[in-house]
Write a protein that holds these residues in place. Structure first.
Motif, PDB file in Angstrom:
ATOM      1  N   SER A 233       0.829  -1.208   0.000  1.00 43.54           N
ATOM      2  CA  SER A 233       0.000   0.000   0.000  1.00 43.54           C
ATOM      3  C   SER A 233       0.861   1.254   0.000  1.00 43.54           C
ATOM      4  O   SER A 233       0.618   2.198  -0.759  1.00 43.54           O
ATOM      5  N   THR A 306     -10.611   3.868   6.634  1.00 38.64           N
ATOM      6  CA  THR A 306     -10.306   2.551   6.067  1.00 38.64           C
ATOM      7  C   THR A 306      -9.696   1.588   7.069  1.00 38.64           C
ATOM      8  O   THR A 306      -9.713   0.383   6.851  1.00 38.64           O
ATOM      9  N   ARG A 310      -4.164   3.224   3.315  1.00 41.52           N
ATOM     10  CA  ARG A 310      -4.491   3.211   1.894  1.00 41.52           C
ATOM     11  C   ARG A 310      -4.320   4.603   1.303  1.00 41.52           C
ATOM     12  O   ARG A 310      -4.620   5.603   1.962  1.00 41.52           O
ATOM     13  N   GLY A 374     -10.603  -0.114  -1.194  1.00 43.57           N
ATOM     14  CA  GLY A 374      -9.722   0.269  -0.110  1.00 43.57           C
ATOM     15  C   GLY A 374     -10.203  -0.152   1.254  1.00 43.57           C
ATOM     16  O   GLY A 374      -9.518   0.045   2.237  1.00 43.57           O
TER      17      GLY A 374
END
Length: 656
Positions: A233, A306, A310, A374
């Motif tokens: 990521s 999230t 992300r 995500g």
């Protein structure tokens, strides 16, 4: 004479050509002409044998540049018109010979025909290459310069952007896969690649990861552990930031020298108890530094949403900010975009807007939604999704519930979608309903379920020899076979088999409904396919599928025809039930219409079998709607059709 002096003093003329060509013919003014005039006179005085100059040197200088500008414009037009649009032309570095054949095709053709005619030869293509080489070897200096300029430009830029986009969509995934497999086979190497490209329309970037398919490991490297996922990521975000300088170099004068290495250090982002960023000080920080602070503020808030690091999906937020940001996160009418593209006035406006909530100890930016790709799925979130289902769905086996939750949470992750062979018999109708939201298709599923209730049968399925192999509950493929996507004739032929398959009862209807549902699901995948969001395991043939909107129209027509067939069987069962029990049924006519009652079974209905009565009542209600909906296609009396459905509940009890 003009040619002699311009050649002799060409270094001086070329010294000013770049600036003049960049600005256009209007820049050839008196100051520039005077400067060039003085330089030429000074150079002439140093010559042992001075070259004769035109009577009016200043006028000759203007005419020289005017002609040069005109020649350059013509050359640019010729280069643009001659530039090949096929991406395959740019696979290898271009040579001057490659470029000359495209750039001077007309001149070469004219020379070739003249040469063959002068030698008395009948025109033939076999002599063209030799004549073209001869013309190429005798190019004038201006032609050579034009070819070199075009060669450098074409090698640097490659194919036109619109061609690159099409070629990338059709070939990127397979090319990267072939490359990874090639170096694995030939060199024994494993590879992980981060690939980025720009989107011209939205001025944003797309970053994707491609890696070698594991041979011995259970999982691919990028998803092998939580730490590696976090690394991947961060790699996405860092590579995206680096790629911006490649694709979108900044031209803002505000950035010059304001963020040099010896400039002020960016302040650390402090977060509150909930993990949201507080507004830092920006005194003495240049534009680029302020942009990075804005990026950090957004990223910190997105991390709360999230549950992981992300990257912020700037592209989708720009398109629809109200779907992702809570009201008050940005000023009214503010265009949310990647901070590196924000101008000074945009940064100031956003910062001043944030000062108010900062003073009141409120959150600066709040994300109300994250991009689906995500979101992390935890055990808690899965439980929440399952608990949102109705009570009937909660009674499913655990294996199917897990698949169903995965599909609901990750609508774009096709690798997690349920295959028919994973579905238990009692869950088949529920699975069929998840394949499409088409109203006609869902009506077909309901009608098939009602047919099974009337026939007192479980959702079993029988195999039809003429149906496609994937129209069966033993099918274990996530996607339909390749030939369905590559051949429109095969696609239509498969649909025709489903449409014309004889239906004699619920078992013969089940594979037909399944096949139609799988076609709907596959069509949705094709239509919604986005290369940037595609799962790495998406088949290479999906983006080029033969499925199109016209096929969807044909599919809808087929569903209506199959639905009429199933409804016809429901009516047949109803009619047979009436005939078998005619002696035990009497008609009662009242003010509300025609009502039929089973004298012998009425006490049993009142006394028990409540669950079965509820199921049949649902069939009755749906049957009434279908009778009205399909009345125009039948010759019978609509009132009589409705009366038949009123008898369904009693017929089932009599049969049992």
């Amino acid at each position: 004479m003009s040619t002699d002096w311009s050649i002799a003093f060409k270094p001086i003329l070329d010294l000013h050509s770049k600036a003049i060509f960049a600005a256009g013919s209007s820049s050839v003014g008196k100051p520039v002409v005077r400067k060039i005039w003085r330089a030429i006179l000074a150079a002439r005085d140093e010559q042992e044998e001075p070259i004769a100059l035109p009577t009016s040197l200043k006028k000759a200088i203007k005419e020289y540049y005017a002609k040069s500008l005109k020649d350059k414009e013509e050359a640019d037009e010729r280069e643009a018109a001659s530039r090949p649009r096929e991406a395959s032309f740019y696979k290898k570095p271009l040579s001057e010979w490659d470029v000359a054949q495209k750039l001077s095709k007309q001149e070469i053709d004219t020379y070739d025909k003249a040469q063959q005619q002068s030698k008395g030869l009948e025109y033939s293509i076999k002599y063209r290459t030799g004549n073209a080489r001869e013309w190429f070897n005798n190019m004038t200096p201006s032609q050579q310069q034009e070819v070199k300029f075009a060669m450098k430009k074409w090698n640097e830029e490659g194919a036109p952007e619109e061609t690159q986009a099409i070629y990338r969509k059709n070939n990127l995934k397979k090319t990267l896969e072939d490359f990874a497999e090639q170096i694995r086979h030939t060199m024994g190497c494993r590879v992980v690649m981060l690939v980025s490209h720009k989107k011209k329309a939205s001025q944003t970037l797309s970053v994707s990861l491609h890696e070698t398919t594991p041979q011995n490991a259970k999982k691919k490297f990028s998803v092998s552990s939580s730490g590696i996922k976090e690394w991947a990521s961060n790699g996405f975000e860092s590579f995206g930031e680096w790629s911006k300088t490649e694709f979108y170099p900044s031209e803002d004068s505000d950035r010059v020298a304001s963020d040099s290495e010896d400039g002020p250090v960016l302040p650390e982002i402090i977060v509150d108890d909930d993990g949201y960023a507080k507004l830092p000080l920006r005194d003495g920080i240049g534009l680029k530094g302020q942009q990075e602070l804005i990026r950090s503020i957004f990223h910190t808030s997105y991390k709360v949403c999230t549950g992981g690091s992300r990257p912020v999906p700037w592209g989708v937020i720009t398109a629809s900010p109200s779907n992702y940001l809570a009201p008050g996160s940005v000023p009214t009418g503010f265009v949310v975009k990647d901070p590196s593209h924000m101008k000074t006035e945009e940064v100031n406006r956003l910062w001043m807007h944030w000062e108010r909530p900062s003073t009141a100890n409120k959150k600066l930016v709040v994300f109300i939604k994250a991009r689906d790709a995500g979101m992390r799925v935890t055990g808690k979130s899965k439980t929440k999704v399952v608990s949102a289902l109705d009570e009937e769905d909660q009674d499913r086996p655990a294996s199917f519930a897990s698949h169903f939750t995965e599909c609901t949470t990750h609508p774009a992750a096709h690798t997690h979608e349920t295959t028919p062979d994973d579905v238990a018999i009692n869950d088949r109708y529920t699975f069929l309903e998840t394949l499409s939201k088409s109203e006609n298709y869902l009506e077909l599923v309901d009608a098939t379920r009602d047919l099974a209730i009337l026939a007192n049968q479980k959702p079993i399925s029988e195999r039809h020899q003429d149906l496609p192999t994937w129209a069966d509950w033993s099918w274990n493929g996530i996607y339909l076979p390749e030939d369905i996507h590559t051949s429109y004739m095969t696609l239509v032929a498969s649909l025709n088999k489903l449409q014309t398959c004889p239906i004699s009862g619920p078992p013969s209807a089940m594979p037909v409904v399944l096949g139609i549902g799988l076609l709907y699901r596959e069509s949705k995948r094709v239509i919604e396919y986005e290369e940037d969001e595609a799962d790495p395991n998406t088949p290479f043939y999906l983006p080029h599928s033969a499925i199109d909107l016209q096929f969807l129209v044909t599919l809808d027509d087929a569903v209506r025809e199959v639905l009429c067939s199933v409804v016809g069987h429901i009516e047949r069962l109803t009619k047979e039930g009436l005939s078998d029990e005619d002696d035990e049924v009497r008609l009662v006519v009242d003010d509300e219409g025609v009502v039929e009652k089973d004298v012998e079974s009425e006490e049993n209905v009142v006394g028990g079998e409540e669950q079965q009565e509820q199921e049949v009542e649902e069939v009755v209600q749906k049957g009434r709607k279908r009778a009205i909906h399909h009345a125009s296609s039948r010759q019978g009396n609509p009132l009589r059709e409705t009366r038949r459905y009123d008898l369904i509940s009693f017929i089932v009890f009599i049969a049992s």
